[in-house]
Write an enzyme that holds these catalytic residues in place. Structure first.
Site, PDB file in Angstrom:
ATOM      1  N   SER A 161       7.789  42.953 -19.332  1.00 22.81           N
ATOM      2  CA  SER A 161       9.093  43.520 -19.036  1.00 22.81           C
ATOM      3  C   SER A 161       9.820  42.921 -17.663  1.00 22.81           C
ATOM      4  CB  SER A 161       8.371  45.081 -18.167  1.00 22.81           C
ATOM      5  OG  SER A 161       9.799  45.577 -17.142  1.00 22.81           O
ATOM      6  N   TYR A 214      20.622  44.802 -19.704  1.00 28.65           N
ATOM      7  CA  TYR A 214      19.341  43.511 -19.630  1.00 28.65           C
ATOM      8  C   TYR A 214      18.509  45.328 -19.024  1.00 28.65           C
ATOM      9  CZ  TYR A 214      15.506  41.109 -18.745  1.00 28.65           C
ATOM     10  OH  TYR A 214      14.634  40.234 -18.506  1.00 28.65           O
ATOM     11  N   LYS A 229      14.649  47.578 -19.875  1.00 32.51           N
ATOM     12  CA  LYS A 229      13.061  47.253 -18.773  1.00 32.51           C
ATOM     13  C   LYS A 229      13.045  48.394 -18.595  1.00 32.51           C
ATOM     14  CE  LYS A 229      12.988  42.768 -20.974  1.00 32.51           C
ATOM     15  NZ  LYS A 229      11.381  43.004 -21.542  1.00 32.51           N
TER      16      LYS A 229
END
Length: 279
Positions: A136, A150, A154
């Protein structure tokens, strides 16, 4: 652990993936290593021979993922450790990024990890053992301006993996989220960027200012290899682990702020609850 194990590592062509693949091979384990172009893995194949299985793979292709995992299981045996490392980091404000960029970010960082995870689970459940290491990011725990898409990828990986851990623990499978903080791996340089809109210059400036004022000191990517092996070897590995220093202080501030905000607006929470009649 002294027994030889079989690893499946995605994104092995550069950065963490390349370093970790080499470290695993050097200690005597065998690895199915994937890259979009398997030719970049030839130097390692020349050094380690049959203990490395280079595989060309685009993790966004679910059928290709299933085929790659099946090939690894057929040639190397059951997969003991999966490392979902393939990914990129899209830089851009939420309004700036294109629809295609946003979908590609989720396809690689989230769905790519999901497909690979699902592909190894039947074998791990059958053997009642396995390790799944999800790469992660510190951005999977907090969110900064100009990195929203982005970090959304995650955060999705975090939620899926936490649920997964509760689902597969009964089969002896451990799931760990690895949260790298700041390492010069070339991730940012090799990732796409949105077309900047002057309306969000302040957001990009806030990101860069925050990074410089965070107090985070760039870590040594090579040192993460020992950390990865330690997590993989731990009898009871953690559900999450930070790679790098300074993160705990930042998280204490972040989570204290979240709780303070929820407490400040608890009167709205109670308003929303209403006064239901209990039967």
């Amino acid at each position: 652990m002294s027994a030889t194990r079989t690893w499946f590592i995605t994104g092995a062509s550069r950065g963490f993936g390349a370093l970790w693949t080499e470290a695993v091979l050097e200690r005597g384990d065998q690895v199915a290593a994937t890259a979009r172009d398997a030719a970049v893995l030839k130097p390692l194949a020349d050094r380690f021979g049959s203990r490395l299985l280079p595989l060309a793979l685009d993790v966004t292709d679910r059928t290709a993922v299933d085929t790659a995992v099946h090939s690894a299981e057929q040639q190397l045996g059951g997969i003991d450790v999966l490392v979902n490392n393939a990914g990129h980091m899209l830089v851009g404000a939420v309004e700036e990024v294109s629809a295609e960029q946003a979908r590609a970010q989720m396809d690689v960082n989230y769905f790519g990890s999901l497909w690979t995870t699902r592909a190894v689970l039947p074998g791990m459940r059958e053997r009642r053992s396995g390790r799944i290491l999800q790469v992660s990011s510190f951005g999977g725990l907090v969110a900064y301006p100009a990195l929203g898409i982005y970090q959304a990828s995650k955060w999705a990986l975090e939620a899926m993996s936490q649920s997964l851990a509760a689902e597969v623990g009964a089969y002896g499978i451990h799931v760990t989220l690895i949260e790298p903080i700041m390492f010069p791996t070339g991730l940012a340089e090799g990732s796409p960027r949105s077309q900047p809109d002057p309306a969000y210059d302040h957001a990009r400036q806030a990101l860069y200012t925050g990074a410089s004022e965070s107090g985070f000191v760039p870590g040594d990517p090579a040192a993460t290899s020992a950390a990865l092996l330690a997590v993989a070897d731990a009898p009871n590995p953690p559900p999450r682990v930070l790679f790098g220093t300074g993160g705990l202080d930042a998280l204490r501030t972040e989570y204290a702020g979240r709780l303070a905000g929820l407490e400040e607006w608890d009167h709205i929470s109670r308003l929303a609850q209403g006064n239901p009649v209990r039967k």
